[in-house]
Design a protein around this motif. Structure first.
Motif, PDB file in Angstrom:
ATOM      1  N   ALA A   1       0.533  -1.128   0.146  1.00  0.00           N
ATOM      2  CA  ALA A   1      -0.259   0.219   0.057  1.00  0.00           C
ATOM      3  C   ALA A   1       0.673   1.117  -0.086  1.00  0.00           C
ATOM      4  CB  ALA A   1      -1.528  -0.098   1.051  1.00  0.00           C
ATOM      5  N   ARG A   2       1.942   1.197   1.176  1.00  0.00           N
ATOM      6  CA  ARG A   2       2.556   2.078   0.526  1.00  0.00           C
ATOM      7  C   ARG A   2       3.897   1.996  -0.473  1.00  0.00           C
ATOM      8  NH1 ARG A   2       5.567   1.621   6.437  1.00  0.00           N
ATOM      9  NH2 ARG A   2       4.056   2.513   8.096  1.00  0.00           N
ATOM     10  N   ARG A   3       3.731   1.581  -1.355  1.00  0.00           N
ATOM     11  CA  ARG A   3       4.140   2.252  -2.292  1.00  0.00           C
ATOM     12  C   ARG A   3       3.512   2.327  -3.528  1.00  0.00           C
ATOM     13  NH1 ARG A   3       7.770  -1.612   0.415  1.00  0.00           N
ATOM     14  NH2 ARG A   3       9.438  -0.935  -0.357  1.00  0.00           N
ATOM     15  N   ILE A   4       2.195   2.373  -3.340  1.00  0.00           N
ATOM     16  CA  ILE A   4       1.545   2.365  -4.719  1.00  0.00           C
ATOM     17  C   ILE A   4       1.722   4.292  -5.124  1.00  0.00           C
ATOM     18  CG2 ILE A   4      -1.032   2.668  -5.324  1.00  0.00           C
ATOM     19  CD1 ILE A   4      -1.965  -0.279  -4.355  1.00  0.00           C
ATOM     20  N   PRO A   5       0.837   4.846  -4.071  1.00  0.00           N
ATOM     21  CA  PRO A   5       1.787   6.301  -4.297  1.00  0.00           C
ATOM     22  C   PRO A   5       2.790   6.602  -5.097  1.00  0.00           C
ATOM     23  CG  PRO A   5       1.139   5.761  -2.097  1.00  0.00           C
ATOM     24  CD  PRO A   5       1.061   4.666  -2.439  1.00  0.00           C
ATOM     25  N   GLY A   6       3.562   6.256  -3.927  1.00  0.00           N
ATOM     26  CA  GLY A   6       5.185   6.388  -5.230  1.00  0.00           C
ATOM     27  C   GLY A   6       5.301   5.698  -6.426  1.00  0.00           C
ATOM     28  N   CYS A   7       5.111   5.123  -6.742  1.00  0.00           N
ATOM     29  CA  CYS A   7       4.872   4.464  -8.011  1.00  0.00           C
ATOM     30  C   CYS A   7       3.971   5.682  -9.201  1.00  0.00           C
ATOM     31  CB  CYS A   7       4.204   3.237  -8.116  1.00  0.00           C
ATOM     32  SG  CYS A   7       5.180   1.699  -8.162  1.00  0.00           S
ATOM     33  N   ALA A   8       2.784   6.001  -8.467  1.00  0.00           N
ATOM     34  CA  ALA A   8       2.363   7.090  -9.505  1.00  0.00           C
ATOM     35  C   ALA A   8       3.236   8.004  -8.956  1.00  0.00           C
ATOM     36  CB  ALA A   8       1.061   8.047  -8.752  1.00  0.00           C
ATOM     37  N   ARG A   9       3.975   8.500  -8.188  1.00  0.00           N
ATOM     38  CA  ARG A   9       4.044   9.921  -8.411  1.00  0.00           C
ATOM     39  C   ARG A   9       5.476   9.481  -9.066  1.00  0.00           C
ATOM     40  NH1 ARG A   9       3.297   9.876  -2.205  1.00  0.00           N
ATOM     41  NH2 ARG A   9       5.196   8.888  -2.021  1.00  0.00           N
ATOM     42  N   LEU A  10       6.678   8.344  -8.916  1.00  0.00           N
ATOM     43  CA  LEU A  10       7.695   8.640  -9.501  1.00  0.00           C
ATOM     44  C   LEU A  10       7.452   8.004 -11.683  1.00  0.00           C
ATOM     45  CD1 LEU A  10       9.275   5.566  -7.976  1.00  0.00           C
ATOM     46  CD2 LEU A  10      10.048   7.543  -8.062  1.00  0.00           C
ATOM     47  N   LEU A  11       6.305   8.018 -11.414  1.00  0.00           N
ATOM     48  CA  LEU A  11       5.852   8.052 -12.936  1.00  0.00           C
ATOM     49  C   LEU A  11       5.139   8.955 -13.292  1.00  0.00           C
ATOM     50  CD1 LEU A  11       3.686   4.703 -12.947  1.00  0.00           C
ATOM     51  CD2 LEU A  11       5.628   4.733 -14.585  1.00  0.00           C
ATOM     52  N   LEU A  12       5.467   9.640 -12.479  1.00  0.00           N
ATOM     53  CA  LEU A  12       4.550  11.445 -12.940  1.00  0.00           C
ATOM     54  C   LEU A  12       5.808  11.815 -13.334  1.00  0.00           C
ATOM     55  CD1 LEU A  12       1.928  12.733 -13.084  1.00  0.00           C
ATOM     56  CD2 LEU A  12       2.556  13.836 -10.669  1.00  0.00           C
ATOM     57  N   ALA A  13       6.641  11.989 -12.417  1.00  0.00           N
ATOM     58  CA  ALA A  13       7.720  12.569 -12.330  1.00  0.00           C
ATOM     59  C   ALA A  13       8.414  11.886 -13.585  1.00  0.00           C
ATOM     60  CB  ALA A  13       8.751  12.105 -11.508  1.00  0.00           C
ATOM     61  N   GLU A  14       8.707  11.365 -14.221  1.00  0.00           N
ATOM     62  CA  GLU A  14       8.624  10.386 -15.527  1.00  0.00           C
ATOM     63  C   GLU A  14       8.582  11.427 -17.127  1.00  0.00           C
ATOM     64  OE1 GLU A  14       9.376   6.386 -15.425  1.00  0.00           O
ATOM     65  OE2 GLU A  14      10.684   6.682 -13.470  1.00  0.00           O
ATOM     66  N   GLY A  15       6.712  11.666 -16.503  1.00  0.00           N
ATOM     67  CA  GLY A  15       6.177  11.775 -17.858  1.00  0.00           C
ATOM     68  C   GLY A  15       5.111  11.410 -18.204  1.00  0.00           C
ATOM     69  N   ARG A  16       4.905  10.328 -17.058  1.00  0.00           N
ATOM     70  CA  ARG A  16       4.330   8.852 -17.570  1.00  0.00           C
ATOM     71  C   ARG A  16       2.814   9.364 -17.113  1.00  0.00           C
ATOM     72  NH1 ARG A  16       7.724   3.699 -16.410  1.00  0.00           N
ATOM     73  NH2 ARG A  16       5.855   2.328 -17.518  1.00  0.00           N
ATOM     74  N   ARG A  17       2.127   9.980 -17.279  1.00  0.00           N
ATOM     75  CA  ARG A  17       0.920  10.666 -16.679  1.00  0.00           C
ATOM     76  C   ARG A  17      -0.275   9.496 -16.887  1.00  0.00           C
ATOM     77  NH1 ARG A  17       0.798  16.175 -15.562  1.00  0.00           N
ATOM     78  NH2 ARG A  17      -1.218  16.071 -15.469  1.00  0.00           N
ATOM     79  N   ALA A  18      -0.122   9.456 -18.151  1.00  0.00           N
ATOM     80  CA  ALA A  18      -1.310   7.727 -17.951  1.00  0.00           C
ATOM     81  C   ALA A  18      -0.962   6.337 -17.684  1.00  0.00           C
ATOM     82  CB  ALA A  18      -0.873   7.152 -19.500  1.00  0.00           C
ATOM     83  N   ASP A  19      -0.077   6.193 -17.531  1.00  0.00           N
ATOM     84  CA  ASP A  19       0.357   5.143 -16.458  1.00  0.00           C
ATOM     85  C   ASP A  19       0.706   5.205 -15.280  1.00  0.00           C
ATOM     86  OD1 ASP A  19       1.282   3.528 -18.443  1.00  0.00           O
ATOM     87  OD2 ASP A  19       3.011   4.249 -18.330  1.00  0.00           O
ATOM     88  N   ALA A  20       1.390   6.580 -14.974  1.00  0.00           N
ATOM     89  CA  ALA A  20       0.499   7.200 -13.350  1.00  0.00           C
ATOM     90  C   ALA A  20      -1.128   6.961 -12.687  1.00  0.00           C
ATOM     91  CB  ALA A  20       0.856   8.221 -12.732  1.00  0.00           C
ATOM     92  N   GLU A  21      -1.414   7.578 -13.586  1.00  0.00           N
ATOM     93  CA  GLU A  21      -2.807   7.872 -13.626  1.00  0.00           C
ATOM     94  C   GLU A  21      -3.289   6.122 -13.273  1.00  0.00           C
ATOM     95  OE1 GLU A  21      -5.622  10.035 -16.069  1.00  0.00           O
ATOM     96  OE2 GLU A  21      -7.356   9.277 -14.680  1.00  0.00           O
ATOM     97  N   ALA A  22      -2.978   5.703 -14.259  1.00  0.00           N
ATOM     98  CA  ALA A  22      -3.658   3.882 -14.752  1.00  0.00           C
ATOM     99  C   ALA A  22      -3.265   3.464 -12.250  1.00  0.00           C
ATOM    100  CB  ALA A  22      -3.156   2.999 -15.459  1.00  0.00           C
ATOM    101  N   VAL A  23      -1.964   3.458 -12.911  1.00  0.00           N
ATOM    102  CA  VAL A  23      -0.968   2.477 -11.547  1.00  0.00           C
ATOM    103  C   VAL A  23      -2.146   3.569 -10.412  1.00  0.00           C
ATOM    104  CG1 VAL A  23       0.999   2.886  -9.374  1.00  0.00           C
ATOM    105  CG2 VAL A  23       0.619   2.069 -12.161  1.00  0.00           C
ATOM    106  N   MET A  24      -1.718   4.400  -9.843  1.00  0.00           N
ATOM    107  CA  MET A  24      -2.840   4.979  -8.975  1.00  0.00           C
ATOM    108  C   MET A  24      -4.593   4.067  -8.912  1.00  0.00           C
ATOM    109  SD  MET A  24      -2.339   6.933  -6.452  1.00  0.00           S
ATOM    110  CE  MET A  24      -2.855   6.422  -4.815  1.00  0.00           C
ATOM    111  N   ASP A  25      -5.029   3.952  -9.999  1.00  0.00           N
ATOM    112  CA  ASP A  25      -6.869   4.155 -10.567  1.00  0.00           C
ATOM    113  C   ASP A  25      -6.558   2.150  -9.125  1.00  0.00           C
ATOM    114  OD1 ASP A  25      -7.330   5.737 -11.656  1.00  0.00           O
ATOM    115  OD2 ASP A  25      -7.003   5.149 -13.861  1.00  0.00           O
TER     116      ASP A  25
END
Lengths: 755, 111
Positions: free
Chosen positions: A348-372
């Protein structure tokens, strides 16, 4: 000139045939002697001088030998009966008392020892296991070696082919499903053996919870980290094949990959020196983890099968009866219910981390999919928490709160306004649920409730209830636990009294033997007085039954007995004083009553005894010497500990033994002229101690054990739950389950959007 | 006139029971009372009385208790039990019938 025999000699000769029964002999000798004295006194009153009177009394007495024969004939039946009674007492009553006292003491000790050994998880150092006794709690199980032999013999065979194989198999469920990493292999073997069973998926799910990539089975022979990982992943994929709809296997793999592939700022220590950032550690594992998380989110359910595993394990345990049985079940439950929490929290602690990392890399769609994935994951978790322990529900609440809050933030950053609003709304509802629970946890009644708990709840409930949270319990709901606690203390007190009675019994027996040895040359053999049944009954009734009955009635009287208060209350001192007084009365009064009878009999039988003053002085001298010896040892122990020197202790011990020996020698020498009295007293006092032990062991002890079992069954706060073999919930107690179901229901309503 | 030993012996138990039915007594006291009441005709010895007392005690007809007299001297008192009291009544009734039968033969009436 031959000396005329004295009255004493004449009476002794007449009663000589009764020497086989020392008590009867002394009694009849004393009677005849008194008779002769009366007769002589009569002659003196008739005008004869003293010498003549004595001579005439002897003359009229006739032949003592004829009299002796007549008396033996008249007392033959009685002597035989009394001989049998003495034999019965020496050969049956005393051994029975000793055996019962040892049985009770050992039974309790073995219960505790077996319980402790049952929870020893160190297989390399198995504890010595004492055999338990019938009637005392936990049943014994086969020894480890036997189990392992039997368990091996069942591999490849039907587990129910023979009765022993069946038992071993049942035991294996209990033992091998025990949740820890060392047992992962055993659990897997168990699944392997039972893979044709319809519920074999339960075993594999349980194995999955306790397996990880670092297990020897994956590491052994692996040439690289990839190979080890591949083995582990293949193993978990096998679970996915067994039950494709269950998200458990994908969550397990997602956790593994993300733990290897990244670190989120939530995982970092909360310190100003540690940068609070997310970081990719292993790109490949990171990407695989994200993929696995999304696969898990698409699965319809998560099922950890903890409830089913727990039911299997509890069902092979004997039905709980006494405290130790329930504690064993609590421990088994803990081992099944608790361990997976760390994995879920880590993911659970890593899910937001994943989304933030993807967002930082500019992978907005992936970030949203992970957060979903946050919501399906949380919902699966909450659904799996239904009918589970409160702690699991609390973990679900914590995860849901954290993820909904993070989701609202991240969706906001992604510009997904609707999703952000929904997540924020969920968070707000969850906060309300949590705040409500917290508020209830502080008890609306405030300090008054806490004071009530302190006064009326048993110690265990005081420890547990703050965890249960929103439970405000009444005094009557707390009663079974409180009474159970009182019964346990009373059992301990009875055991203490039994132990002291046993020591008193052994002490009197030793004294009896000592005086037998001492008096053997004086031909004044100490003997066992046979107190009439009436005297023994009186001593037992007044000394044990009556104090016990008065205590029982008094202590259970509402408003007076104090049983509406627990041991943690201010009443504790009173309870201790009451128990000490009753225990003291039970030890002292029977002995006092019988001692009085023995004193009287000794006087009747002409056995000389010391004056009270002499006895007191002699006793205090001996006690003083023994006390001084013990004090000396205590001082030596302290000195030895402080100086790390054992020689003073050895010297003091030897000196103390010398002092005690001298004191006993002194006592024996000083008391020698009354040896017949002391020996008879010691041997006869054994009667009351033996009967008291038998009585207490056969009445008070079983009665208290019965009460313990009854109160445990009724206790819904601390125990009680495990007595129900058909339970459909995997919690610890009915009260806890009540709290868990309420909280989980509210949580589910929020997550399903019903709130 | 000295009595036949067997005749005396057969009446000891009856007389002891009857006397103890009146009150608890010790051995010497029983001998004294018997001597007094028979005007010395029954000169009981210790060997006559005590075996009978002990036999009756063994059968549960009597119980004993040591009691101190005013002088402080302790004596062993015999007391009838309930069972002993019943036995005493039986013995008295038996004697009454027996002596009546003997008298009827000797004197023509059961007086």
């Amino acid at each position: 000139m031959m000396q005329e025999p004295s009255f004493d000699t004449l009476a002794s000769e007449a009663a000589a045939g009764l020497r086989g029964d020392r008590e009867l002999y002394l009694e009849i000798k004393e009677e005849l002697q008194t008779h002769l004295e009366d007769k002589a006194a009569q002659y003196a009153r008739d005008g004869h001088d003293e010498e003549e009177s004595v001579a005439l009394a002897k003359q009229s007495f006739g032949s003592p030998l004829d009299m002796a024969a007549e008396l033996v004939e008249a007392n033959r039946g009685r002597m035989r009966l009394r001989g049998l009674l003495r034999l019965g007492f020496n050969a049956l009553i005393i051994p029975l008392a000793i055996v019962l006292a040892l049985y009770v003491g050992y039974g309790r000790f073995a219960r505790l020892q077996v319980m402790v050994s049952r929870f020893n998880f160190d297989s390399s150092n198995p504890p010595t296991q004492l055999p338990t006794l019938p009637f005392f709690g936990i049943e014994d199980y086969p020894a480890d070696e036997q189990v392992s032999t039997d368990a091996n013999s069942t591999v490849g065979k039907s587990p129910t082919s023979t009765a022993s194989a069946k038992n071993a198999d049942k035991y294996a469920v209990l033992r091998q499903l025990r949740g820890n990493e060392q047992n992962a292999k055993e659990i897997r073997n168990y699944w392997e053996t039972h893979r044709s069973d319809p519920d074999s998926n339960i075993y594999f799910a349980y194995y999955t919870l306790y397996s990880n990539a670092e297990l020897p089975a994956f590491r052994r022979g692996a040439r690289s980290a990839q190979e080890k990982e591949a083995r582990y992943v293949a193993e978990i994929r096998q679970g996915e094949q067994i039950e494709p709809q269950n998200a458990l296997y994908n969550i397990t793999l997602a956790t593994y990959y993300l733990q290897t592939g990244m670190i989120s700022k939530e995982e970092r220590p909360n310190s100003p020196e540690v940068p609070q950032t997310d970081e990719v550690l292993n790109r490949r594992a990171f990407e695989l983890g994200i993929a696995e998380l999304q696969r898990a989110a698409r699965k319809p359910y998560l099922h950890t099968y903890q409830m089913e595993v727990l039911a299997k394990r509890l069902n092979v345990l004997p039905a709980p009866r006494l405290t130790e049985d329930y504690l064993q079940q609590v421990t088994v439950s803990s081992s099944v219910l608790f361990p997976e929490f760390a994995k879920w929290r880590s993911l659970a602690r890593r899910i937001p981390g994943c989304a933030r990392l993807l967002l930082a890399e500019g992978r907005r769609a992936d970030a949203e999919a992970v957060m979903d994935a946050w919501k399906p994951f949380t919902l699966q978790l909450v659904q799996d928490s239904t009918n589970q322990s409160l702690i699991k529900v609390l973990v679900s609440v914590a995860i849901a709160r954290m993820l909904s809050k993070s989701a609202a933030d991240i969706y906001g950053q992604l510009g997904a306004t609707d999703k952000a609003t929904e997540a924020r709304s969920t968070f707000t509802h969850l906060e309300k649920v949590y705040a409500g629970w917290q508020k209830a946890r502080q008890y609306t009644a405030g300090n008054r409730f806490e004071m009530m708990m302190h006064d009326h709840a048993p110690i265990l409930t005081n420890l547990l209830l703050p965890v249960f949270g929103n439970m405000v319990l009444s005094v009557s709901e707390l009663m079974p636990g409180r009474m159970h606690e009182h019964v346990i203390i009373e059992e301990t007190a009875v055991q203490g009294v039994l132990l002291l009675l046993m020591l008193a019994l052994l002490g009197t027996l030793c004294q009896g033997v000592l005086w037998l040895y001492q008096m053997r040359r004086a031909a004044a053999i100490p003997f066992l007085l046979l107190p009439p049944a009436k005297e023994i009954m009186r001593a037992l009734l007044l000394g044990i039954v009556l104090p016990m009955a008065i205590y029982w009635v008094y202590s259970r009287l509402p408003g007076i007995g104090g049983r509406e208060f627990g041991w943690s209350s201010d009443m504790r001192t009173r309870f201790i004083i009451e128990i000490v007084i009753v225990g003291f009365i039970m030890l002292w009064l029977p002995a006092f009553l019988l001692k009085r009878y023995i004193h009287r009999r000794c006087e009747d039988l002409g056995i000389s005894r010391p004056t009270r003053k002499e006895e007191r002085i002699s006793n205090w001298k001996v006690r003083g010497a023994i006390f001084a010896a013990l004090l000396l040892i205590a001082v030596a122990v302290v000195f030895a500990v402080r100086t790390d020197e054992t020689y003073p202790l050895l010297g003091a011990t030897l000196l103390a033994i010398g002092i005690i020996y001298a004191a006993v020698r002194y006592a024996v020498r000083k008391r020698h002229e009354h040896g017949l009295y002391y020996g008879t007293l010691a041997r006869s006092m054994a009667t009351v101690y033996a009967f008291a032990i038998i009585f207490l062991s056969l009445t008070a002890q079983p009665w208290l054990l019965y009460n313990e079992a009854q109160w445990l069954r009724k206790d819904t706060v601390c125990f009680g739950h495990f007595a129900d073999k058909h339970q459909t919930v995997a919690g610890f107690t009915p009260v806890e389950i009540r709290a868990a179901q309420k909280l989980n229901g509210e949580l589910l309503a929020v997550m399903e959007g019903k709130k | 006139m000295p009595f036949n030993t067997e005749l005396v012996g057969s009446t000891v138990e009856l007389l002891v029971l009857k006397l103890l039915a009146e009150r608890a007594m010790y051995g010497y006291e029983i001998i004294q009372i018997v001597n007094e009441r028979t005007d010395g005709a029954f000169n009981w010895k210790e060997g006559t009385l005590y075996p009978v007392l002990h036999r009756l005690e063994g059968k549960g007809f009597l119980v004993t208790e040591w009691q101190a007299a005013d002088s402080g001297k302790k004596r062993r008192y015999y007391k009838l039990t309930t069972k002993g009291r019943g036995h005493a009544e039986e013995k008295v009734a038996e004697w009454r019938t027996f002596s009546g039968s003997v008298n009827a033969v000797l004197y023509g009436s059961a007086v």
